[in-house]
Write a protein that holds these residues in place. Structure first.
Motif, PDB file in Angstrom:
ATOM      1  N   ARG A 105     -13.971 -11.364  10.333  1.00  0.00           N
ATOM      2  CA  ARG A 105     -14.636 -12.415   9.541  1.00  0.00           C
ATOM      3  C   ARG A 105     -15.704 -13.122  10.368  1.00  0.00           C
ATOM      4  O   ARG A 105     -16.817 -13.363   9.893  1.00  0.00           O
ATOM      5  N   ILE A 118     -17.053 -12.243   2.242  1.00  0.00           N
ATOM      6  CA  ILE A 118     -16.571 -11.535   3.430  1.00  0.00           C
ATOM      7  C   ILE A 118     -15.236 -10.862   3.174  1.00  0.00           C
ATOM      8  O   ILE A 118     -15.034  -9.679   3.487  1.00  0.00           O
ATOM      9  N   ASP A 119     -14.266 -11.596   2.595  1.00  0.00           N
ATOM     10  CA  ASP A 119     -12.942 -11.009   2.370  1.00  0.00           C
ATOM     11  C   ASP A 119     -13.035  -9.789   1.453  1.00  0.00           C
ATOM     12  O   ASP A 119     -12.370  -8.757   1.665  1.00  0.00           O
TER      13      ASP A 119
END
Length: 911
Positions: A105, A118-119
């Motif tokens: 991350r 991002i996830d």
């Protein structure tokens, strides 16, 4: 409606509500999933855009660097390549299947990817890297790695060529062609990545939309079929009769006796609670009251009715059991009692406030006769209300000198003022105590006094603490004798008295012979106990009017006044030599010492205290250097060492001209975090023959001969220049403390010169702290507050240095600009076992906290001292436990350690 009908309706509506919730939840879940996928794909597109921009800008910067060799272009190239490297590292870490999610991350954040995506990007790269469109996009990404690495190699070659000057125009042109070739290779693959991601986003969006639409249609059809069936059942139920009570001024509720729920409410109840009939019916009766009042409450029960906006209404409830529609129903009649409760509360608050405060309170009539007292009065004085009723409260109080309270107190109160002061009060058992008394008057509309209100507190503990601090400020903490400042003050007073009475006084300067051997042979703790016994022996040889002091490690002074001749002091000096030469037993050790005594008298040997002490010191030095265990009277010939001092002056002037001085910086550590938050600039003299000299070997001579101002100005300029250099080097912005001598501090140009140094080197005033000893502040005299206010206006903070070893006036701590208190190392050495040191340090810390001052402990050399000061609440510490004084370059390396190009490895943290 009957209870069974209500239950039937609820049973019909519950499945409908549950089904509707499931339909809405399904649609929302599918919509949320689609949104997350789209956000993830947007993150891919945004990341590719940032990646592409960084790659293109890196190529531009590298080509420009190849042409011009400018290091800022190379730095920009490295910065843009760091974005590509962050994306690449995160991609490869996810592809490995075993990765640290937090580090991945952070890597995407470093590459400026949208945080919300991002996830999802990590999830898709980990689980769907082989999905349609995704596999082609990732393959295009991988194909650029080798070419990007080639750009780094070209940059390294160019950097080396520019560094050693071997770059040629042909070489630069070749490098630019290689760079352009790399860019032509990367650009179509970057475009392929973008097109594949965009096509994949369109494809997934279509699939998701059709999925959500099909699910929503199917779920809606099922729910509509269920709703039609339930509504048909509801229409067959009967309507209920309702009772209306809206004409009543009180709130009326009908409550189901068995379940405790509200069946019906009139208009007043709904208006008070603030909700409609439908929202009120069916609610448990106890939920509309604070504390959960039951409907079976007794007649006249008091409760707090809750409104839907969070307010409370005090009410009185009466309830009765009635038969309604063939069943037992509780009828509750609720009356508003807000006005009655408000009046009772005001009376209760006034009574509790009077009884609960810690200070004693007396209410007296216009004749000062006691009407009532609070509980604290009885605790403090022992007199209860019955014992004082009808008596004047000033009967048991006197002024500190024993006189009754003057009539001016009462005339001032009658004139509209209040009185506050210290009195001596008598307890019931006859004992007395100091009391802080405040008296005010209550008047009627014509301003006539109706009552007196007296508030008082016992200040015995506070006075004792203040006296203890005052004693500490004027006495040596080890021996209890007068410290240097107090001794000089008493000597000055004795000189003034002797000049009026035309008598003589004498100052004896006593130095123990070979006392260092005791410390070296045994311990400093035993040496301290020896000094205490020496102080006791000196005190036994003096009269009540004589004064003994300790002004140094093993240096004592004695003041003898009302002498006919200076030589009369020789008798006392002989007695002191004899008693000090007697063996003493300390901790089962027999110690034999001797002393050397120098004597100087007024008016023969000096006209002020400082001169007398200095001349007595010179005489003592002669006694010690010639014979020891003897005494000498001062003579002018004892100043034969003046030539040596003149030589030192010449060397000091040469040192200023040849820049032989340097600064060392000793860190000041935040005791809680362990961070370096400041440094103290310490002066060193790089003597060409004697090597590095500490300030103790030359500052006293420089100060006495007027050179200290030039040295102080050099120190200030050097410290400011170093702050500026550290700021330019990117060092953390720590504060720098600089010691200021008494002579320069008292100079009229001190503040202007300080401001000029700050402006010349562009240093913010908040970065500089001036460390000023108590003796230096005492030397300012009447200009102390003016100087401190000027420093405060300039933005400069001041630290009181070596606090507790000099005069220690509490008034200094209230001056403007004083923000720090430095505790002398002499109090730190004995921590945490020394009882006196513990008490003194804790008292200083408590005083500093109450005054809002920061605290710095000096001379911390042991972990136990650090732990004690941390628990005691000290803010910062200095000492060899943390660091020796360091040159500027060493401190810069300590604050900004440069990483070595070694392989990364896991290393356990140091304690």
């Amino acid at each position: 409606m009957t209870s069974n009908q209500r239950r039937s309706l609820s049973q019909h509506l519950l499945p409908l509500a549950v089904a509707l919730s499931l339909v809405v939840g399904l649609v929302l879940a599918l919509t949320w999933g689609a949104l997350q996928i789209q956000v993830t794909l947007a993150g891919f597109l945004n990341g590719e855009s940032v990646w592409s921009k960084a790659q293109k800008q890196a190529v531009i910067d590298l080509e420009s660097y190849a042409q011009s060799g400018r290091t800022d272009l190379l730095a920009d190239y490295r910065k843009n390549m760091a974005v590509l490297a962050a994306d690449r590292w995160a991609r490869d870490a996810i592809a490995s299947g075993h990765f640290d999610h937090a580090r991945v991350r952070q890597s995407f954040r470093d590459a400026h990817v949208i945080p919300e995506a991002i996830d999802g990007m990590i999830f898709m790269l980990h689980y769907f890297s082989s999905a349609p469109y995704m596999n082609q996009a990732i393959a295009a990404w991988y194909s650029t790695d080798a070419t990007i690495d080639g750009l780094d190699r070209i940059a390294d070659e160019l950097q080396r060529a520019h560094a050693d000057g071997s770059i040629t125009p042909a070489m630069a042109a070749a490098a630019r062609e290689r760079i352009a070739e790399s860019n032509r290779f990367i650009e179509p693959r970057s475009n392929l990545f973008s097109s594949q991601i965009a096509d994949g986003a369109a494809w997934i969006g279509t699939v998701l939309f059709l999925t959500v639409l099909a699910a929503a249609v199917l779920a809606s059809l099922l729910w509509l079929r269920m709703a039609r069936r339930i509504l048909q059942g509801i229409r067959s139920s009967e309507e209920r009769y309702r009772l209306l009570f809206d004409s009543a001024n009180d709130a009326i509720l009908m409550i189901d006796e068995s379940r405790g729920r509200i069946l019906e409410a009139n208009h007043t109840a709904k208006a008070w609670i603030g909700c409609t009939r439908g929202l009120l019916e069916g609610r448990p009766f106890d939920t509309i009251f604070a504390g959960g009042l039951q409907p079976q409450a007794k007649r006249g029960t008091i409760g707090m009715l809750l409104t839907d906006d969070g307010k409370q209404r005090p009410v009185e409830i009466e309830s009765s059991l009635v038969t309604w529609s063939g069943r037992q129903v509780r009828q509750a009649i609720i009356r508003d009692i807000s006005e009655r409760v408000t009046m009772e509360r005001e009376r209760r608050v006034a009574a509790e406030a009077l009884a609960g405060i810690a200070e004693g309170v007396i209410i007296a009539d216009a004749e000062r006769r006691v009407v009532s007292v609070n509980a604290a009065h009885a605790e403090i004085t022992g007199f209860d209300a019955q014992a004082l009723l009808g008596r004047r409260f000033d009967e048991t109080r006197r002024m500190p000198d024993g006189e009754p309270l003057p009539e001016s107190v009462w005339s001032g109160l009658a004139g509209g003022r209040h009185w506050n002061g210290e009195v001596q009060s008598r307890r019931q058992d006859g004992s007395s105590y100091p009391e802080q008394l405040s008296i005010s008057a209550i008047r009627d509309v014509q301003h006539h006094v109706l009552h007196y209100v007296a508030v008082f507190s016992n200040i015995h503990v506070a006075k004792a603490q203040r006296q203890r601090l005052e004693y500490m400020a004027t006495h040596d903490p080890l021996t209890g004798l007068a410290n240097r400042v107090a001794f000089e003050r008493q000597a000055s007073a004795a000189i003034a008295a002797a000049s009026r009475t035309r008598t003589a006084i004498a100052v004896l300067f006593i130095d123990l012979d070979a006392f260092k051997i005791v410390n070296d042979s045994y311990s400093h703790a035993l040496g301290d106990r020896v000094l205490q016994k020496v102080a006791e022996r000196i005190g036994r040889q003096l009269s009540e009017r004589d004064v003994a002091g300790r002004i140094g490690g093993d240096e004592f002074t004695v003041l003898l006044d009302r002498l006919e001749l200076r030589e009369d002091a020789g008798v006392v000096a002989e007695r002191l030599l004899a008693c000090l030469a007697e063996p003493m037993v300390v901790d089962d050790c027999e110690i034999v010492l001797s002393a050397s005594i120098g004597i100087a008298g007024y008016p023969l040997d000096g006209g002020d205290a400082t001169t007398l002490i200095a001349n007595a010191d010179a005489a003592m030095y002669v006694a010690k250097s010639t014979e020891r265990n003897t005494l000498r009277f001062y003579t002018p010939i004892m100043q034969a060492d003046a030539r040596q001092r003149l030589q030192l002056v010449s060397e000091l002037r040469r040192a200023l001209a040849n820049e032989e001085f340097s600064l060392r910086y000793q860190p000041s550590m935040d005791l809680r975090s362990g961070r370096i938050v400041g440094v103290e600039a310490l002066l060193r003299w790089e003597h060409p023959e004697r090597g590095e000299l500490p300030p103790g070997e030359f500052v006293a001579v420089a100060e006495s001969l007027g050179l200290i101002r030039r040295i102080d100005e050099w120190v200030m300029r050097t410290a400011c220049r170093q702050i500026r250099d550290w700021d330019r080097a990117g060092m953390p912005q720590i504060r720098v403390a600089v010691n200021v001598s008494a002579r320069w501090l008292a100079h009229p140009a001190f503040v202007d010169g300080l401001g000029r140094s700050l402006r010349e080197h562009q240093v913010a005033p908040q970065r500089l702290v001036l460390e000023i000893t108590e003796g230096a502040m005492l030397g300012l005299g009447d200009d102390t507050e003016r100087t401190m206010r000027a420093l405060h206006d300039l933005g400069i903070e001041v630290a009181i240095d070596d606090f507790g070893t000099g005069y220690s006036s509490m008034a200094y701590l209230k001056l403007p600009a004083v923000t720090w208190l430095k505790i002398d190392r002499s109090f730190i050495t004995g921590l945490p076992k020394g009882v006196n040191d513990v008490a003194i340090v804790e008292a200083m810390l408590a005083m500093a906290r109450s005054l809002g001052l920061g605290t710095i402990a000096e001379g911390i050399e042991q972990e136990a001292q650090h732990q004690f000061l941390l628990k005691a609440g000290c803010d910062e510490g200095q000492g060899y436990l943390y660091s020796y004084p360091l040159p500027a370059a060493a401190l810069e390396r300590l604050m900004n350690p440069r990483p070595t190009p070694a392989r990364l490895s896991l290393v356990p943290p140091k304690p």
